[in-house]
Design a protein around this motif. Structure first.
Motif, short mmCIF file in Angstrom:
data_model
loop_
_atom_site.label_atom_id
_atom_site.label_comp_id
_atom_site.label_asym_id
_atom_site.label_seq_id
_atom_site.Cartn_x
_atom_site.Cartn_y
_atom_site.Cartn_z
N HIS A 12 -6.67 8.38 5.18
CA HIS A 12 -5.50 7.96 5.65
C HIS A 12 -4.33 8.76 4.73
N ARG A 13 -4.76 8.58 3.26
CA ARG A 13 -3.69 9.40 2.30
C ARG A 13 -3.26 10.73 2.76
N VAL A 14 -4.72 11.40 3.04
CA VAL A 14 -4.42 12.95 3.32
C VAL A 14 -3.84 12.99 4.66
N SER A 15 -3.75 12.55 5.48
CA SER A 15 -3.36 12.48 6.83
C SER A 15 -1.82 12.75 6.82
N GLY A 16 -1.31 12.10 5.67
CA GLY A 16 0.12 12.40 5.85
C GLY A 16 0.97 11.28 6.76
N ASP A 17 0.26 10.50 7.44
CA ASP A 17 1.01 9.56 8.13
C ASP A 17 -0.10 8.27 8.10
N PRO A 18 -0.28 7.42 7.03
CA PRO A 18 -1.26 6.35 6.80
C PRO A 18 -0.78 5.10 7.58
N TYR A 19 0.47 4.86 7.69
CA TYR A 19 0.81 3.64 8.45
C TYR A 19 0.75 3.82 9.97
N PRO A 20 0.28 2.68 10.31
CA PRO A 20 -0.40 2.64 11.90
C PRO A 20 1.02 2.42 12.82
N GLY A 21 2.01 1.93 12.26
CA GLY A 21 3.33 1.54 12.98
C GLY A 21 3.10 0.07 13.49
N LEU A 22 4.09 -0.44 13.81
CA LEU A 22 4.32 -1.92 13.98
C LEU A 22 3.23 -2.30 15.31
N ALA A 23 3.14 -1.35 16.07
CA ALA A 23 2.28 -1.64 17.52
C ALA A 23 1.00 -1.63 16.79
N GLY A 24 0.60 -0.80 16.01
CA GLY A 24 -0.83 -0.57 15.44
C GLY A 24 -1.29 -1.87 14.59
N ALA A 27 0.72 -1.04 -0.05
CA ALA A 27 0.07 0.07 0.02
C ALA A 27 1.01 1.25 -0.12
N ALA A 28 2.01 1.18 0.71
CA ALA A 28 2.85 2.48 0.98
C ALA A 28 3.47 2.66 -0.60
N VAL A 29 4.03 1.51 -1.38
CA VAL A 29 4.50 1.68 -2.75
C VAL A 29 3.40 2.19 -3.72
N ASN A 30 2.36 1.78 -3.40
CA ASN A 30 1.03 2.05 -4.25
C ASN A 30 0.88 3.80 -4.08
N LEU A 31 1.03 4.26 -2.87
CA LEU A 31 0.82 5.57 -2.34
C LEU A 31 1.74 6.56 -2.72
N LEU A 32 3.06 5.80 -3.03
CA LEU A 32 4.17 6.84 -3.59
C LEU A 32 3.95 6.95 -4.95
N PHE A 33 3.37 5.65 -5.71
CA PHE A 33 2.91 6.01 -7.19
C PHE A 33 1.96 7.02 -7.38
N TYR A 34 1.01 7.12 -6.61
CA TYR A 34 -0.11 7.80 -6.43
C TYR A 34 0.48 9.43 -6.56
N ARG A 35 1.35 9.65 -5.53
CA ARG A 35 1.66 10.82 -5.34
C ARG A 35 2.49 11.24 -6.39
N ILE A 36 3.45 10.35 -7.03
CA ILE A 36 4.15 10.92 -8.05
C ILE A 36 3.30 11.24 -9.39
N ARG A 37 2.37 10.31 -9.51
CA ARG A 37 1.21 10.70 -10.80
C ARG A 37 0.54 12.04 -10.60
N ASP A 38 0.18 12.22 -9.22
CA ASP A 38 -0.49 13.49 -8.77
C ASP A 38 0.27 14.72 -9.00
N GLU A 39 1.61 14.69 -8.50
CA GLU A 39 2.51 15.68 -8.40
C GLU A 39 3.69 15.97 -9.35
#
Length: 116
Positions: A91-103, A44-56
């Motif tokens: 989650h995408r707009v929050s800037g921090d979509p990954y909940p962390g290992l504990a999450g 999901a993080a890789v796909n978010l990176l691709f989304y941001r590259i396409r968007d910006e």
């Protein structure tokens, strides 16, 4: 198998002890589900990176290839499941979509019913 990561099944390395076997089996099952969720989030993080590259940067970036997918299986129906993980809009707009290992650990324990 030095070039591979293998999850250690400690339950296979002990003499028969029902309680210890159950404990090690539960740990193993939890770790398998945790690894699956971490791979899902990494994809999901890789796909978010691709989304941001396409968007910006470049609207045509990976246009033909699309997003990265992940395959899991065989499931209980002896089929492979294919996913294209992505973070939800909020989650995408929050800037921090990954909940962390504990999450992720909490999600795995709650979702799959693990009691560790």
């Amino acid at each position: 198998m030095r070039d591979r990561f293998c999850l250690r099944g400690k339950r296979k390395e002990i003499d028969w002890d029902e309680n210890l076997y159950k404990k090690y089996s539960d740990e193993f099952d939890f770790n398998v589900d945790l690894i699956h969720e971490l791979v899902y989030h990494a994809t999901a993080a890789v796909n978010l990176l691709f989304y941001r590259i396409r968007d910006e940067v470049d609207h045509g970036y990976r246009f033909d290839e699309g997003n990265v997918s992940v395959t899991r299986g065989l499931n209980e129906f002896f089929r492979f499941e294919h996913f294209r993980p992505s973070y939800a809009d909020e989650h995408r707009v929050s800037g921090d979509p990954y909940p962390g290992l504990a999450g992720v650990k909490k999600f795995v324990a709650d979702t799959y019913g693990h009691h560790l």
